[in-house]
Design an enzyme around this catalytic site. Structure first.
Site, PDB file in Angstrom:
ATOM      1  N   ASP A 165      45.570  47.493  72.472  1.00 39.42           N
ATOM      2  CA  ASP A 165      44.862  46.235  72.217  1.00 39.42           C
ATOM      3  C   ASP A 165      45.540  45.028  72.856  1.00 39.42           C
ATOM      4  O   ASP A 165      45.028  43.920  72.777  1.00 39.42           O
ATOM      5  CB  ASP A 165      44.733  46.015  70.695  1.00 39.42           C
ATOM      6  CG  ASP A 165      43.764  44.903  70.341  1.00 39.42           C
ATOM      7  OD1 ASP A 165      42.706  44.805  70.987  1.00 39.42           O
ATOM      8  OD2 ASP A 165      44.064  44.118  69.420  1.00 39.42           O
ATOM      9  N   SER A 213      39.117  40.623  69.525  1.00 38.57           N
ATOM     10  CA  SER A 213      38.555  41.963  69.658  1.00 38.57           C
ATOM     11  C   SER A 213      37.416  42.126  68.649  1.00 38.57           C
ATOM     12  O   SER A 213      37.535  41.698  67.500  1.00 38.57           O
ATOM     13  CB  SER A 213      39.624  43.023  69.394  1.00 38.57           C
ATOM     14  OG  SER A 213      40.729  42.847  70.262  1.00 38.57           O
ATOM     15  N   GLN A 245      36.549  48.673  74.816  1.00 35.54           N
ATOM     16  CA  GLN A 245      36.545  47.607  73.819  1.00 35.54           C
ATOM     17  C   GLN A 245      35.546  46.527  74.215  1.00 35.54           C
ATOM     18  O   GLN A 245      35.423  46.173  75.395  1.00 35.54           O
ATOM     19  CB  GLN A 245      37.926  46.964  73.674  1.00 35.54           C
ATOM     20  CG  GLN A 245      37.983  45.873  72.618  1.00 35.54           C
ATOM     21  CD  GLN A 245      39.373  45.230  72.502  1.00 35.54           C
ATOM     22  OE1 GLN A 245      39.603  44.156  73.048  1.00 35.54           O
ATOM     23  NE2 GLN A 245      40.270  45.884  71.790  1.00 35.54           N
TER      24      GLN A 245
END
Length: 298
Positions: free
Chosen positions: A207, A231, A281
């Site tokens: 991430d 995110s 993502q």
């Protein structure tokens, strides 16, 4: 093992509260919100604690629902959705202040033989040992700016070596703008031979740079009042065993952005070129139309 990595491993050692309920905490250094990779990694640890050791996670799908509060613990509830002969499914919910901040579904699979191929090819990039560390790159960017050098001098749990420009560099040089972002990373210590630990650490690192990949495509950088983001959802597939204490190339690209969202894809390769993890993502990217020409109205 440096102090930052020791702290991370301690954060991943969740406290069992009751059957299928665990408690996690955040680092002592208080940030505005909990790092998404931390919540994903802790949720995966919680799921793994309820699964037989002969089954390894092969995929996860997660949603970031609310910003996490770093000042209070996070409670992880694990729902044992299915225990089959070959697959085990878990649903994990992270809760703070009585509300869900994160949810994840994770699937575990027993090891079994099958046909094998790999069409993906690792990009040709410099060896990680020939590249400067993230701290060295950032020292060149921030110069003598007060506060930054002290912050960068602190140890980091992950050794990251950027092949492409940092977002701060691309924001000042249009020639560095690109929708691609290649980053070598490893945890610089001899870690235990626990396969779940290495998967969890890859989830934590996954991430760090995906949203940056979307920003790189537009020459945008954090730290500006014109840019904010987070995110939204996160998916990972774990293809074969690997070690997070050995170099992994995180090859990322952003194929699309628009409507205040951006999509980023990533592939993690071993130094030998084996594809071990795939990542996708979607993120939130809000940019002031008055301050950036790429912003278009719906």
């Amino acid at each position: 093992m440096n102090s930052a990595l020791k702290e991370l491993l301690d954060l991943l050692d969740l406290e069992p509260i009751e059957l299928d309920i665990f408690r996690g905490r955040s680092p002592e250094e208080r940030f505005q919100r909990v790092f998404g990779g931390q919540v994903a990694a802790q949720a995966l640890v919680a799921a793994g604690r309820t699964v037989p050791s002969d089954r390894m996670v092969h995929s996860l799908h997660a949603y970031f629902i609310r910003p996490g509060d770093p000042a209070v613990p996070i409670v992880y509830n694990v729902d044992r959705v299915r225990d089959g002969r070959s697959f085990t499914t878990r649903r994990i919910t992270a809760i703070q202040h009585g509300k869900a901040i994160f949810s994840m579904s994770a699937s575990f699979h027993v090891q079994e033989p099958g046909v094998s191929h790999q069409a993906a090819r690792m990009p040709r990039v410099p060896d990680p040992e020939t590249l400067p560390t993230f701290q060295e790159r950032m020292f060149d960017v921030v110069g003598e700016e007060p506060g930054w050098r002290e912050l960068l001098a602190k140890p980091r749990p992950v050794d990251a070596r950027y092949v492409n420009a940092l977002t701060w560099e691309a924001a000042h040089d249009p020639a560095l703008v690109t929708p691609e972002n290649n980053v070598w990373f490893r945890y610089d210590a001899d870690l235990p031979d626990d396969p779940l630990l290495h998967v969890v650490l890859a989830a934590y690192a996954s991430d760090f740079t995906l949203v940056d990949t979307v920003l790189l495509a537009h020459g945008l950088a954090w730290g500006s009042s014109a840019v904010s983001g987070a995110s939204l959802d996160h998916a990972m597939w774990f293809h074969r065993p690997f070690r997070a204490d050995e170099w992994l190339l995180y090859a990322q690209e952003s194929p699309w952005s628009g409507e205040a969202r951006g999509l980023a894809r990533g592939q993690m390769f071993t130094a030998a070129g084996e594809l071990v993890v795939s990542v996708v993502q979607e993120c939130l990217i809000r940019v002031s139309p008055a301050l950036h020409p790429d912003v278009t109205k719906s």
